[in-house]
Write a protein that holds these residues in place. Structure first.
Motif, PDB file in Angstrom:
ATOM      1  N   GLY A 181     -44.302 -81.879  41.789  1.00  0.00           N
ATOM      2  CA  GLY A 181     -44.284 -82.456  43.132  1.00  0.00           C
ATOM      3  C   GLY A 181     -43.223 -81.819  44.010  1.00  0.00           C
ATOM      4  O   GLY A 181     -42.882 -80.652  43.839  1.00  0.00           O
ATOM      5  N   SER A 182     -42.706 -82.605  44.941  1.00  0.00           N
ATOM      6  CA  SER A 182     -41.722 -82.133  45.913  1.00  0.00           C
ATOM      7  C   SER A 182     -40.368 -82.747  45.604  1.00  0.00           C
ATOM      8  O   SER A 182     -40.272 -83.949  45.325  1.00  0.00           O
ATOM      9  N   VAL A 183     -39.313 -81.933  45.668  1.00  0.00           N
ATOM     10  CA  VAL A 183     -37.990 -82.371  45.233  1.00  0.00           C
ATOM     11  C   VAL A 183     -36.946 -82.028  46.289  1.00  0.00           C
ATOM     12  O   VAL A 183     -36.905 -80.905  46.790  1.00  0.00           O
ATOM     13  N   LEU A 184     -36.103 -83.012  46.598  1.00  0.00           N
ATOM     14  CA  LEU A 184     -34.910 -82.769  47.401  1.00  0.00           C
ATOM     15  C   LEU A 184     -33.712 -82.842  46.466  1.00  0.00           C
ATOM     16  O   LEU A 184     -33.488 -83.859  45.799  1.00  0.00           O
ATOM     17  N   LYS A 185     -32.935 -81.758  46.431  1.00  0.00           N
ATOM     18  CA  LYS A 185     -31.707 -81.739  45.636  1.00  0.00           C
ATOM     19  C   LYS A 185     -30.520 -81.789  46.593  1.00  0.00           C
ATOM     20  O   LYS A 185     -30.423 -80.975  47.508  1.00  0.00           O
ATOM     21  N   ILE A 186     -29.640 -82.758  46.371  1.00  0.00           N
ATOM     22  CA  ILE A 186     -28.443 -82.892  47.208  1.00  0.00           C
ATOM     23  C   ILE A 186     -27.241 -82.490  46.368  1.00  0.00           C
ATOM     24  O   ILE A 186     -27.010 -83.048  45.288  1.00  0.00           O
ATOM     25  N   SER A 187     -26.501 -81.514  46.850  1.00  0.00           N
ATOM     26  CA  SER A 187     -25.325 -81.030  46.142  1.00  0.00           C
ATOM     27  C   SER A 187     -24.076 -81.725  46.653  1.00  0.00           C
ATOM     28  O   SER A 187     -24.033 -82.187  47.806  1.00  0.00           O
ATOM     29  N   GLU A 188     -23.063 -81.764  45.825  1.00  0.00           N
ATOM     30  CA  GLU A 188     -21.824 -82.426  46.213  1.00  0.00           C
ATOM     31  C   GLU A 188     -21.029 -81.625  47.239  1.00  0.00           C
ATOM     32  O   GLU A 188     -20.028 -82.118  47.764  1.00  0.00           O
ATOM     33  N   ASP A 189     -21.468 -80.396  47.541  1.00  0.00           N
ATOM     34  CA  ASP A 189     -20.823 -79.612  48.594  1.00  0.00           C
ATOM     35  C   ASP A 189     -21.492 -79.825  49.951  1.00  0.00           C
ATOM     36  O   ASP A 189     -21.136 -79.177  50.931  1.00  0.00           O
ATOM     37  N   GLY A 190     -22.474 -80.748  50.011  1.00  0.00           N
ATOM     38  CA  GLY A 190     -23.112 -81.080  51.281  1.00  0.00           C
ATOM     39  C   GLY A 190     -24.374 -80.302  51.581  1.00  0.00           C
ATOM     40  O   GLY A 190     -24.916 -80.413  52.681  1.00  0.00           O
ATOM     41  N   LEU A 191     -24.887 -79.533  50.628  1.00  0.00           N
ATOM     42  CA  LEU A 191     -26.089 -78.730  50.836  1.00  0.00           C
ATOM     43  C   LEU A 191     -27.306 -79.470  50.304  1.00  0.00           C
ATOM     44  O   LEU A 191     -27.269 -80.043  49.209  1.00  0.00           O
ATOM     45  N   ILE A 192     -28.401 -79.442  51.069  1.00  0.00           N
ATOM     46  CA  ILE A 192     -29.668 -80.045  50.656  1.00  0.00           C
ATOM     47  C   ILE A 192     -30.686 -78.929  50.442  1.00  0.00           C
ATOM     48  O   ILE A 192     -30.827 -78.047  51.286  1.00  0.00           O
ATOM     49  N   SER A 193     -31.396 -78.967  49.311  1.00  0.00           N
ATOM     50  CA  SER A 193     -32.389 -77.948  48.982  1.00  0.00           C
ATOM     51  C   SER A 193     -33.727 -78.610  48.696  1.00  0.00           C
ATOM     52  O   SER A 193     -33.777 -79.664  48.049  1.00  0.00           O
ATOM     53  N   PHE A 194     -34.799 -77.981  49.163  1.00  0.00           N
ATOM     54  CA  PHE A 194     -36.160 -78.464  48.916  1.00  0.00           C
ATOM     55  C   PHE A 194     -36.842 -77.521  47.936  1.00  0.00           C
ATOM     56  O   PHE A 194     -36.943 -76.320  48.179  1.00  0.00           O
ATOM     57  N   PHE A 195     -37.306 -78.091  46.807  1.00  0.00           N
ATOM     58  CA  PHE A 195     -37.976 -77.311  45.775  1.00  0.00           C
ATOM     59  C   PHE A 195     -39.439 -77.727  45.672  1.00  0.00           C
ATOM     60  O   PHE A 195     -39.759 -78.918  45.765  1.00  0.00           O
ATOM     61  N   GLN A 196     -40.291 -76.731  45.457  1.00  0.00           N
ATOM     62  CA  GLN A 196     -41.713 -76.984  45.250  1.00  0.00           C
ATOM     63  C   GLN A 196     -42.283 -75.835  44.411  1.00  0.00           C
ATOM     64  O   GLN A 196     -41.934 -74.667  44.634  1.00  0.00           O
ATOM     65  N   ASN A 197     -43.117 -76.183  43.427  1.00  0.00           N
ATOM     66  CA  ASN A 197     -43.746 -75.187  42.557  1.00  0.00           C
ATOM     67  C   ASN A 197     -42.724 -74.247  41.908  1.00  0.00           C
ATOM     68  O   ASN A 197     -42.949 -73.056  41.772  1.00  0.00           O
ATOM     69  N   GLY A 198     -41.589 -74.830  41.513  1.00  0.00           N
ATOM     70  CA  GLY A 198     -40.587 -74.058  40.804  1.00  0.00           C
ATOM     71  C   GLY A 198     -39.738 -73.143  41.663  1.00  0.00           C
ATOM     72  O   GLY A 198     -38.966 -72.347  41.140  1.00  0.00           O
ATOM     73  N   LYS A 199     -39.848 -73.263  42.997  1.00  0.00           N
ATOM     74  CA  LYS A 199     -39.101 -72.383  43.896  1.00  0.00           C
ATOM     75  C   LYS A 199     -38.342 -73.193  44.949  1.00  0.00           C
ATOM     76  O   LYS A 199     -38.781 -74.276  45.343  1.00  0.00           O
ATOM     77  N   CYS A 200     -37.243 -72.629  45.402  1.00  0.00           N
ATOM     78  CA  CYS A 200     -36.486 -73.232  46.507  1.00  0.00           C
ATOM     79  C   CYS A 200     -37.134 -72.801  47.809  1.00  0.00           C
ATOM     80  O   CYS A 200     -37.166 -71.610  48.136  1.00  0.00           O
ATOM     81  N   ILE A 201     -37.669 -73.768  48.555  1.00  0.00           N
ATOM     82  CA  ILE A 201     -38.376 -73.465  49.799  1.00  0.00           C
ATOM     83  C   ILE A 201     -37.406 -73.304  50.952  1.00  0.00           C
ATOM     84  O   ILE A 201     -37.545 -72.409  51.780  1.00  0.00           O
ATOM     85  N   TRP A 202     -36.409 -74.189  51.039  1.00  0.00           N
ATOM     86  CA  TRP A 202     -35.391 -74.057  52.079  1.00  0.00           C
ATOM     87  C   TRP A 202     -34.110 -74.765  51.655  1.00  0.00           C
ATOM     88  O   TRP A 202     -34.103 -75.573  50.740  1.00  0.00           O
ATOM     89  N   GLU A 203     -33.037 -74.436  52.370  1.00  0.00           N
ATOM     90  CA  GLU A 203     -31.749 -75.113  52.226  1.00  0.00           C
ATOM     91  C   GLU A 203     -31.242 -75.485  53.616  1.00  0.00           C
ATOM     92  O   GLU A 203     -31.526 -74.797  54.587  1.00  0.00           O
ATOM     93  N   ILE A 204     -30.517 -76.561  53.680  1.00  0.00           N
ATOM     94  CA  ILE A 204     -30.006 -77.003  54.985  1.00  0.00           C
ATOM     95  C   ILE A 204     -28.608 -77.588  54.800  1.00  0.00           C
ATOM     96  O   ILE A 204     -28.313 -78.170  53.769  1.00  0.00           O
TER      97      ILE A 204
END
Length: 314
Positions: A291-314
């Protein structure tokens, strides 16, 4: 703009009473604004430039969260404003994309008139807002173009439910601002949950349904969120639960399937041949197969993963 950036950069290298400085400025725009009059430059007004940072009490004038320095079109500091009062005329106006709760009024303050809001956070990060959203951030020694409208649209399309996408995106932004890590997983098919989450972590079994949780384990608390939907609990509750070690797993109908779950992951060498940063990234890559995953890092970065790949970071 250059002077304002210099003020924030200089402030980020300073402290006041052994605390990191947070401050902010609103640059009055050149477009028509029916809600605010063009500020009058008072006698003796100072330019908003790095020279101000030599005045120690300058750092007490505005905190960047509730109050901002107002700078006119000629670059003079003319007033100290309450950002909530400034944004009050736009309180019922929907923002182009969700904003962190802490900076919702900063985004709203730039919806009209071409005003630009620039703030320095207590984490030493610079944020620039324009046209109702954050457009730039300066963090970790470099500028980042947020491109939040496009990235939010991609996330919304992947989730398939506008309301759920907005709720999760907003929760991720708030977690990132608090520098709290987390994983938000939306499964395409809820039946794949058992491939990702152990039976003990799933919310469906309950003690009175023949399951006997081990004393002192998290599954004793599963009844609190059993058969709950992410859209039916408050944002504050969702964000609090997301802070628990592990991930939140949902389906596209916003049904909560697991929280604080340790996600299973196989050998990802074929799926992701590059070096993987850490456990949370590994879990995000693995979960994104389902499915679709939002990963939130403790350094304040948000990453969107789909199909085993990082689609974007913000």
């Amino acid at each position: 703009v250059e002077d304002a950036i210099e003020v924030l950069r200089t402030s980020s290298l300073s402290t006041y009473e052994n605390r990191r400085i947070s401050t902010g400025v609103l640059l009055f725009g050149k477009h028509p604004d029916p809600c605010h009059e063009v500020p009058v430059t008072p006698s003796g007004a100072l330019r908003y430039s790095s020279a101000l940072t030599s005045i120690r009490s300058f750092y007490r004038l505005c905190d960047g969260l509730q109050t901002l320095a107002l700078v006119d079109k000629n670059g003079f500091l003319v007033e100290i404003i309450d950002v909530e009062e400034w944004a009050l005329p736009f309180s019922d106006t929907e923002l182009p994309v969700p904003s962190p709760t802490r900076y919702h009024t900063h985004s709203a303050a730039t919806l009209c008139g071409g005003h630009v809001c620039m703030i320095l956070t207590p984490h030493g990060e610079m944020k620039i807002f324009a046209n109702g959203l954050q457009v730039f951030r300066f963090w970790d020694g470099r500028w980042r173009l947020t491109d939040s409208e496009r990235k939010y649209a991609v996330w919304t399309e992947a989730v398939g439910d506008v309301e759920l996408a907005e709720r999760l995106f907003g929760a991720a932004l708030n977690l990132a601002e608090d520098r709290r890590g987390g994983l938000l997983v939306v499964l395409d098919d809820p039946n794949t949950a058992r491939k990702l989450v152990s039976r003990a972590d799933l919310l469906s079994p309950l003690p009175d349904h023949g399951e006997h949780p081990v004393a002192g384990t998290k599954d004793q608390l599963h009844y609190l969120l059993h058969q709950k939907r992410a859209l039916d609990v408050s944002s504050a509750v969702l964000e609090t639960v997301a802070r628990i070690d592990g991930g939140i797993v949902l389906d596209r109908e916003s049904n909560l399937l697991a929280f604080g779950a340790i996600l299973r992951h196989p050998d990802l060498a074929d799926l992701h041949p590059d070096n993987i940063e850490g456990g949370r990234t590994t879990a995000a890559i693995s979960a994104s197969r389902f499915g679709s995953v939002l990963k939130i890092s403790e350094d304040g970065l948000i990453s969107f993963f789909q199909n085993g790949k990082c689609i974007w970071e913000i």
